[in-house]
Design a protein around this motif. Structure first.
Motif, mmCIF file in Angstrom:
data_model
loop_
_atom_site.group_PDB
_atom_site.id
_atom_site.type_symbol
_atom_site.label_atom_id
_atom_site.label_comp_id
_atom_site.label_asym_id
_atom_site.label_seq_id
_atom_site.Cartn_x
_atom_site.Cartn_y
_atom_site.Cartn_z
ATOM 1 N N PHE A 58 -3.085 -35.387 -44.068
ATOM 2 C CA PHE A 58 -2.464 -34.453 -44.259
ATOM 3 C C PHE A 58 -2.844 -33.181 -44.268
ATOM 4 N N ARG A 59 -4.012 -32.972 -43.386
ATOM 5 C CA ARG A 59 -4.580 -31.631 -43.089
ATOM 6 C C ARG A 59 -3.852 -31.021 -42.207
ATOM 7 N N SER A 60 -3.432 -31.384 -41.079
ATOM 8 C CA SER A 60 -2.789 -30.603 -40.278
ATOM 9 C C SER A 60 -1.874 -31.569 -39.178
ATOM 10 N N ASP A 61 -0.800 -31.062 -38.993
ATOM 11 C CA ASP A 61 0.014 -31.885 -37.575
ATOM 12 C C ASP A 61 -0.760 -31.960 -36.435
ATOM 13 N N ASN A 62 -1.844 -30.639 -36.135
ATOM 14 C CA ASN A 62 -2.824 -30.715 -35.319
ATOM 15 C C ASN A 62 -3.701 -32.177 -35.021
ATOM 16 N N ALA A 63 -3.947 -32.661 -36.347
ATOM 17 C CA ALA A 63 -4.718 -33.868 -36.319
ATOM 18 C C ALA A 63 -3.959 -35.249 -36.045
ATOM 19 N N ALA A 64 -2.743 -34.944 -35.844
ATOM 20 C CA ALA A 64 -1.850 -36.252 -35.535
ATOM 21 C C ALA A 64 -2.286 -36.391 -33.846
ATOM 22 N N GLY A 65 -1.992 -37.714 -33.694
ATOM 23 C CA GLY A 65 -2.364 -38.098 -32.255
ATOM 24 C C GLY A 65 -1.098 -37.585 -31.387
ATOM 25 N N ALA A 66 -1.139 -38.361 -30.194
ATOM 26 C CA ALA A 66 0.191 -37.915 -28.959
ATOM 27 C C ALA A 66 1.389 -38.860 -29.182
ATOM 28 N N ALA A 67 2.291 -38.180 -29.060
ATOM 29 C CA ALA A 67 3.700 -38.979 -29.100
ATOM 30 C C ALA A 67 3.649 -39.988 -28.144
ATOM 31 N N PRO A 68 3.998 -41.236 -28.388
ATOM 32 C CA PRO A 68 3.930 -42.022 -27.237
ATOM 33 C C PRO A 68 4.718 -41.700 -25.862
ATOM 34 N N GLU A 69 5.998 -41.144 -26.311
ATOM 35 C CA GLU A 69 6.905 -40.570 -25.060
ATOM 36 C C GLU A 69 6.224 -39.729 -24.094
ATOM 37 N N LEU A 70 5.304 -38.715 -25.048
ATOM 38 C CA LEU A 70 4.590 -37.782 -23.997
ATOM 39 C C LEU A 70 3.414 -38.465 -23.414
ATOM 40 N N VAL A 71 2.753 -39.490 -23.875
ATOM 41 C CA VAL A 71 1.773 -40.206 -23.116
ATOM 42 C C VAL A 71 2.554 -40.849 -21.848
#
Length: 404
Positions: free
Chosen positions: A63-76
């Protein structure tokens, strides 16, 4: 940091978990969570490292930041699909050409220009440099990211342009504050920076959002005085999803000239963009982006992401999940009598918790930021799941129970 609670956005209320999933009064859930938490804290104090199959092991919940999330599979997948053969460098590729076409459709503006960059700070600072002269000033809220958290990047890229914070409730610029700033300006006096741009941040860094009517009113005031309008849209997809409006309604139709289009927080890999609805600004940006070192030689991998991001409302679906998960989390925290600094309107929540409670929450592998004495920030993302929220609420309930 306290602020007036903002009105909740309109629209259907997201589904929330059954109270029995996380209620502080659920003895079984509470006792299990208390036992796990006590064991985890004891293990840390004794220097024991629990193994993966140990009952002391808790999976981290982010819950620190949405910057800490990974990459969306669709964008990968978009990056992988673009990684075939060769393509012209520096934006001369087919993906970059299609980005402008896609943006024109999404924003309903044929002349829109898109400039991929590698960060939100770059998008803001370079975008603002194209609409503010070196002797000009950018008016923004006292809490704006461009003022507080970008190390004066706008001044650097803008050749010395000043940043001037003004007030307003709910961390948003108010019309009266803009008018007051105009009234106290010594127009035409070369001893003083001349207000040239009004910058709005939506959502703000405290999670409040501007309505379409608010942006329209503020832009009209700014334009009447000859200013241009900039939108810091690091999480603009979350704002649009919460408002239920069209991208055009919140941007150029409301009077926005240039905006930063945030994508990194919403699943992209090192790719945000400057979106320009102003022909003169677009002409400058061709050169300013290059001088700033943000014209990537292999731009196709940035453009492929942005094209996919804007296709089929993917960006709004990703942001919608983040918003819905925050509403689910907020509903559970209300049941636990946790006090909010302000009602969450998007995927960000500031809550008041005692230091001993936040310490126990952190000890249970909940990741969040402490923003000051007794205040924590929780942020959900496109990756956050129902299970994440329900498990997090169980751990919060245990932390509260152990200190009550």
């Amino acid at each position: 940091m306290a602020g007036t609670a903002a009105a909740r956005p309109s629209g259907p209320t997201p589904a929330v978990p059954e109270p029995g999933c996380w209620s502080l009064n659920d003895r079984t859930v509470r006792e299990r969570a208390e036992a796990v938490l006590e064991n985890r804290l004891a293990a840390r104090q004794s220097g024991v490292s629990p193994t993966s199959d140990s009952p002391l092991t808790l999976r981290p919940i982010e819950f620190r930041s949405d910057n800490a999330a990974g990459a969306a599979p669709e964008l990968v997948d978009a990056i992988v699909a673009a990684n075939v053969g060769s393509a012209l460098a520096y934006g001369g590729d087919e993906w970059t050409a299609r980005v402008h076409e896609r943006a024109a459709e999404v924003f309903e503006f044929p002349g829109v220009q898109v400039f991929p960059v590698s960060s939100g700070t770059a998008a803001n600072a370079i975008g603002l440099s194209a609409v503010c002269p070196p002797w000009g000033a950018v008016l923004c809220h006292d809490t704006a990211h461009i003022l507080r958290s970008e190390c004066a990047a706008t001044s650097m890229f803008g050749g010395g342009a000043a940043l001037r914070g003004i007030g307003g409730d709910d961390y948003k610029v108010s019309p009266s504050a803009v008018r007051y700033a105009f009234a106290e300006t010594r127009w035409g006096d070369p001893h003083h920076s001349q207000p040239s741009v009004l910058s709005l941040t939506s959502p703000t860094d405290f999670g409040s959002i501007y309505s379409v009517a608010e942006v329209t009113e503020l832009a009209s005031i700014a334009h009447d005085q000859g200013l241009r309008v900039h939108l810091d849209g690091a999480r603009v997809a979350n704002a649009i999803a919460a408002l239920g409006c069209s991208p055009a309604d919140l941007t150029w139709r409301a009077g926005v000239d240039v905006m930063s289009l945030g994508a990194i927080k919403n699943g992209a890999v090192s790719t945000d963009a400057i979106v320009s609805f102003n022909a003169a600004a677009s002409e400058e940006l061709v050169y300013r982006v290059k001088r700033a070192g943000h014209v990537a030689s292999k731009m196709r991998f940035q453009s492929a992401q942005i094209e996919t991001y804007l296709t089929g409302n993917l960006w709004l679906r990703l942001a919608g999940n983040a918003n819905a998960m925050m509403q689910r989390l907020a509903a559970g925290l209300r049941e636990l009598s946790v006090e909010f600094v302000a009602e969450p309107q998007v995927n960000m929540l500031f809550a008041r918790v005692a230091p001993e409670v936040s310490a126990r929450m952190a000890g249970s592998e909940l990741y969040f930021y402490e923003m000051g004495p007794g205040v924590i920030r929780l942020v959900t993302s496109f990756q956050t799941t129902d299970d994440d929220i329900d498990e997090a609420l169980t751990r919060v309930a245990a932390a509260l129970a152990a200190t009550s």
